[in-house]
Motif scaffolding. Structure first.
Motif: not given
Length: 238
Positions: A22, A66, A70, A81
């Motif tokens: 991430r 996350n 992820m 997102s």
């Protein structure tokens, strides 16, 4: 025989599909936010901290879902997102429009500040389109590592690793077929950099209509920024 060797290699791939880290995406997003915050006020869409605050607000739940790698996704996180990338892209394109207006305006005196702002817009352009390609291709970063290849949506991009299985052994060992290789954010940022500097695809080809449209918008934005900056720099020097 070649197929059996490929199947044997894929059981012990060099690239492990553990879930993409991430941190790189978080850093890229925060850099884009910082570049926007540093723009001159006349290039901003509304008060300085409104959009950056919104972007950070959208980023926080994605980090909660996350935090390190992820591996989890639902419809809400997927929507968040995509909205985050869209907000960054929209604000940067708006800033680019105002920048172009100021660069062609004869009444603007602080040309040096505009040149710095143009660099900020250009860098943000690279980051945000890299993030967009990363979010959209083959279902996004979670799907690319967690879903079997046969269940992935059709690819938006064809990377060189996707067709290297027939090359010499040390190259073929890193291919998509042999090593179960999948692209990460770094690969999409590279695509974005080359598209913003060469104004065309290089070793990675767009396949879908949306990928071609996005790369066209990015290339035109980068070209306009470069041409106007060069023209403005020449006028300042003279």
């Amino acid at each position: 025989m070649a197929s059996s060797r490929a199947q044997a290699r894929i059981r012990h791939p060099r690239h492990q599909r553990r879930g993409e880290a991430r941190l790189p995406a978080v850093l890229a997003t925060l850099v884009a936010v910082a570049l926007y915050l540093l723009l001159p006020q006349n290039l901003l869409l509304g008060p300085r901290f409104v959009l950056p605050t919104l972007e950070v607000f959208l980023l926080v739940p994605l980090l909660v879902i996350n935090p390190r790698r992820m591996t989890r996704q639902n419809r809400a996180s997927r929507t968040l997102s995509l909205v985050l990338v869209a907000v960054i892209a929209g604000s940067n394109l708006f800033a680019l429009g105002l920048l172009i207006h100021d660069l062609v305006s004869a009444g603007v005196k602080d040309g040096g500040a505009l040149l710095v702002a143009a660099l900020q817009v250009w860098l943000t352009n690279i980051i945000v389109f890299g993030l967009a390609y990363w979010e959209l291709d083959r279902g996004g970063p979670v799907a690319r590592t967690q879903a079997p290849r046969e269940e992935l949506p059709m690819a938006d991009f064809r990377f060189s690793q996707d067709e290297n299985d027939g090359a010499v052994q040390e190259v073929a060992d890193g291919s998509s077929i042999s090593a179960d290789w999948i692209p990460t954010l770094a690969d999409y940022l590279y695509v974005s950099v080359t598209n913003s500097t060469a104004f065309s695809p290089t070793d990675t080809m767009p396949l879908s209509t949306r990928a071609k449209l996005m790369m066209s918008v990015q290339a035109v934005a980068a070209l306009l920024t470069s041409l106007l900056v060069i023209a403005r720099a020449v006028s300042i020097l003279h």
